[in-house]
Design a protein around this motif. Sequence first.
Motif, PDB file in Angstrom:
ATOM      1  N   GLY A  23     -14.041  -1.046  -2.489  1.00 50.09           N
ATOM      2  CA  GLY A  23     -12.623  -1.473  -2.232  1.00 50.09           C
ATOM      3  C   GLY A  23     -12.034  -1.896  -3.547  1.00 50.09           C
ATOM      4  N   SER A  24     -12.604  -2.665  -4.516  1.00 53.94           N
ATOM      5  CA  SER A  24     -11.885  -2.805  -5.760  1.00 53.94           C
ATOM      6  C   SER A  24     -11.440  -1.701  -6.554  1.00 53.94           C
ATOM      7  CB  SER A  24     -12.942  -3.714  -6.451  1.00 53.94           C
ATOM      8  OG  SER A  24     -12.489  -4.042  -7.826  1.00 53.94           O
ATOM      9  N   LYS A  28      -6.920  -8.870   1.984  1.00 55.49           N
ATOM     10  CA  LYS A  28      -5.739  -8.061   2.162  1.00 55.49           C
ATOM     11  C   LYS A  28      -4.810  -8.477   0.835  1.00 55.49           C
ATOM     12  CE  LYS A  28      -6.111  -7.233   6.945  1.00 55.49           C
ATOM     13  NZ  LYS A  28      -5.864  -7.878   8.369  1.00 55.49           N
ATOM     14  N   SER A  52      -8.568   0.121  -4.342  1.00 56.58           N
ATOM     15  CA  SER A  52      -7.384  -0.398  -4.392  1.00 56.58           C
ATOM     16  C   SER A  52      -6.825  -0.146  -5.889  1.00 56.58           C
ATOM     17  CB  SER A  52      -7.299  -2.087  -4.135  1.00 56.58           C
ATOM     18  OG  SER A  52      -8.136  -2.188  -3.085  1.00 56.58           O
ATOM     19  N   TYR A  72      -8.408  -0.933   6.627  1.00 55.28           N
ATOM     20  CA  TYR A  72      -8.488  -2.251   5.917  1.00 55.28           C
ATOM     21  C   TYR A  72      -8.306  -3.228   6.576  1.00 55.28           C
ATOM     22  CZ  TYR A  72      -8.808   0.190   1.348  1.00 55.28           C
ATOM     23  OH  TYR A  72      -9.187   0.649   0.227  1.00 55.28           O
ATOM     24  N   PHE A 106     -14.122  -9.937  -3.903  1.00 58.90           N
ATOM     25  CA  PHE A 106     -14.322  -9.669  -2.616  1.00 58.90           C
ATOM     26  C   PHE A 106     -15.659  -9.959  -2.244  1.00 58.90           C
ATOM     27  CE2 PHE A 106     -11.151  -5.672  -3.233  1.00 58.90           C
ATOM     28  CZ  PHE A 106     -10.450  -5.937  -2.241  1.00 58.90           C
ATOM     29  N   SER A 131      -6.453  -7.062  -2.216  1.00 59.73           N
ATOM     30  CA  SER A 131      -6.246  -5.851  -2.410  1.00 59.73           C
ATOM     31  C   SER A 131      -4.876  -5.286  -2.686  1.00 59.73           C
ATOM     32  CB  SER A 131      -6.789  -5.043  -1.007  1.00 59.73           C
ATOM     33  OG  SER A 131      -6.604  -3.656  -1.012  1.00 59.73           O
ATOM     34  N   LEU A 133     -10.381  -6.445   6.651  1.00 60.25           N
ATOM     35  CA  LEU A 133     -10.769  -7.462   5.712  1.00 60.25           C
ATOM     36  C   LEU A 133     -10.258  -8.699   5.979  1.00 60.25           C
ATOM     37  CD1 LEU A 133      -9.141  -5.568   2.445  1.00 60.25           C
ATOM     38  CD2 LEU A 133     -11.671  -5.982   2.909  1.00 60.25           C
ATOM     39  N   SER A 152       0.757  -1.302   0.196  1.00 53.99           N
ATOM     40  CA  SER A 152       0.016  -0.062  -0.066  1.00 53.99           C
ATOM     41  C   SER A 152       0.847   1.248  -0.077  1.00 53.99           C
ATOM     42  CB  SER A 152      -0.832  -0.217   1.236  1.00 53.99           C
ATOM     43  OG  SER A 152      -1.603   1.300   1.283  1.00 53.99           O
TER      44      SER A 152
END
Lengths: 505, 505
Positions: free
Chosen positions: B445-446, B474, B449, B466, B432, B477, B469, B109
């Motif tokens: 989230g999709s 994770k 990310s 996050y 997800f 993502s 998740l 990330s």
Amino acid sequence: MKNLNIKIIFQMMGFLLIFNGLFMLISAGVSYYYKDGATEGIFFAGIITIMAGLISRFTTKNFKKRINKQEGYIIVTLGWVFMSLSGSLPYLFSEAIPSFTNAFFETMSGYTTTGASILNDIESMPQGILFWRSTTHWIGGMGIIVLTIAVLPLLGIGGMQLFAAEAPGPSADKLHPRITDTAKRLYLIYLGLTVAEAVLLKLAGMSIFDAANHAMSTLSTGGFSTKNASVAFWNDKPIIHYIITIFMIIAGTNFVLTYFAFRGKLNNVFKDEEFRAYILNIIGISVIVALIIYFKADVSNLATETQLIDHPMVYGRLESAFRHAFFQVASVITTTGFVSADFTVWTHFLTILFFILMFFGASAGSTSGGIKFVRHIIMIKNGILEFKRSMHPSAIIPVWYNGKTVSQDIVFNIMAFVILYLIVFALGSLVFGLLGLDFITAIGGSASSLGNVGPAFGQLSPVNNYDSLPSLGKWWSAFLMLLGRLELFTVLILFTPYFWKTGKF
Amino acid sequence: MKNLNIKIIFQMMGFLLIFNGLFMLISAGVSYYYKDGATEGIFFAGIITIMAGLISRFTTKNFKKRINKQEGYIIVTLGWVFMSLSGSLPYLFSEAIPSFTNAFFETMSGYTTTGASILNDIESMPQGILFWRSTTHWIGGMGIIVLTIAVLPLLGIGGMQLFAAEAPGPSADKLHPRITDTAKRLYLIYLGLTVAEAVLLKLAGMSIFDAANHAMSTLSTGGFSTKNASVAFWNDKPIIHYIITIFMIIAGTNFVLTYFAFRGKLNNVFKDEEFRAYILNIIGISVIVALIIYFKADVSNLATETQLIDHPMVYGRLESAFRHAFFQVASVITTTGFVSADFTVWTHFLTILFFILMFFGASAGSTSGGIKFVRHIIMIKNGILEFKRSMHPSAIIPVWYNGKTVSQDIVFNIMAFVILYLIVFALGSLVFGLLGLDFITAIGGSASSLGNVGPAFGQLSPVNNYDSLPSLGKWWSAFLMLLGRLELFTVLILFTPYFWKTGKF
Ligand SMILES: [K+]
Ligand SMILES: [K+]
């Protein structure tokens, strides 16, 4: 614009109005048979529509038979609007749907074969009105067959040229002679299949009235039902589900292929890439959905949650899970929108999956809406080839489809169509949001209206209807239906300067 | 594959590891200065990373300097993975983040400049670790600048060739000589702007530590903050919001344009179509959002709903509405992901709007993620021209961009990129969903990310993180972050047969 042949446009409108009016008279007959009290209203709607059509034709009698692209576009879009305006008269005159907004919405939803409804109690409607409602689907389905198979390819819309090459129809530049020929054969098939389904549904236990209405709604991938609970009304008669599922799949098949099938050329059908992708996707996705329903979402439990749909397990849980999965997957992929169970409450995963299915669409040359498989196939093939191209930048690497290379222009056109479709979907959602709808209702309603599916999510889920939309939302939804039904370009081009700038093409 | 120059790949990995290790030593220094207890862990992570890099380089010393496309692709993707693996060591060794999944997620990330976090209490972390966290953003930003300006155009990815023509960088086929030259200049600007922002934030009232971290997070459009409430911590200091907003906008600008600006060629900047569209969209959308917040969603009321964010109206309601609108619009369009207010609870319309903004992206050649304006511009222009083409089917009608015609190949590549992006987004959402996330969390989230934004919706909204998740979520993502960061093709091509089939290109 100076050379626009306005007379021929009104000739066509006149023809459509007379045609529409005659169908109204049939519905008036049905109304009379059932003594439902709506006969007078429907009858006068028919007479007035026919008279308007006759006037339109007589006042433009000395028209030139020459027709060009520009007039073609205008006739298509205006035709759908004229049909919807005149088609709402039976609702208004019989006072079955007194509000003009609601009547227009219901009619546009009918002709675009969307099947979204503002009726809160369908079963209390006069039979003649319900029959007229199903008739709008059936007429819309006829319109779209001739449109996608014969008219749009000539106009060069959305990659439909590709598919025109396969069709037995016209390939020359003139609209008239061969269109009527092709159209006649396809209409015979369309009519024959409708009758066949109606007979089967009657044999399986429906009343003759319900059978006829559902057959018209199925072949047009429309989705209007005569019951409040839609096809879930017959959840105790699995055979009805299977009949409708099979006919939905047929309705989502290119009618030219169905024509081949009737002439015994099954090889042509099974070799067709679009048909194979379409069938394999329905089967594959149904199996996945069935497994998830079976293991994660007991269908029988949903009756209490929604309070509308009863789910007797006629042949056990496994068959029930498979049947509802098969039914709903076929219903959404073919954009019919019939409901046997509320697919929006199964699991989070299935909600997302069904939302994505709203963007599938069945086959080109069928009555289904949405993006359609041929475009998905070309798009995905081209996307994969893009990797090859980036490894071999100097090579020319074309897309192959049904044994032929696809021209760059058509691939271009298809990608532009898909991107435009998604942009309109996004704008559609934003406008619904502006009108106060919540996230999933807004994006689901936009996807469903544009894809001519019908049921959506949230406030517009399969157990609800579109009556809760604000007035402006109904108009916006109807506009999206029209855009989607006419493959975007046909309508939107009327708003571009390119269309109006020149008189000659 | 037979000719793959594996040694040069390991030479590059070695270089990256040494580079990464040296930055860890700086963070160890920061940790030592603050006596935060994490010094030893960070220090050893740095030493081990440097040693691994040295070994990698020494064992492949006699490498050939020839590098081809295939190796280029491998170096880019593998480089990001190696960085993330080694970059998670400081978290693991210091036990600040003991779980490998969490540490890898936080690091990926970081390097992808996404800024999604699994930390539940950021403020309790050792300063050295927070500094390392911001450093991963900053290094990731450096990586992406050289990648999009110098490397990707050579690999022919996603229409970036288009933009390469405008850059002062390399246009020949050799990677080495001019890349380092261009890179050096752009890095100086990047460093200079980071220092400038840090100084301004310090003057505006931040501690020097917070100022440095936020400056690194801004220029990289990363979004990691040193506070649990993100920038909302300084909601009583509007000037801090404005400084960060301006620097987010700069960070989302093509660094080549910023370079021109520094050399006084402002004309080049303001004539650039992408820059103009980018700025006008930020301004236009901010105004719309501000008006809606002002009239429909009182910002001050939100403090009680979210229980995290306090919203003092320092200069009145209107300024507050405008400031938060401007900040959040810039934050999402530039894909920075800083939070001054929870934009997911304003109104339904704004939820939909911000969801759509997740797909915008700022400029090519900036540190931002997402689709980016240049692609949207080409795509929309081409979509509109498609109408013209269908009226004049025999004419060749090219897209114009910045005063030049764009080749068909590039338009093709851009459309294929966008379609691939949306397909990956859909698949991302489905996975997800399969992991149990609800509709809006999964699709948000999709999108977030893949677009390297950070905050999303529902369970991943700006006031959550996050960590909720599931483990697999994770990893998924993190994979989407990498895909989005490297413009899809770079990573996905490694999974195609075209890549491995041939040894020579
Ligand atoms: K439908
Ligand atoms: K970010």
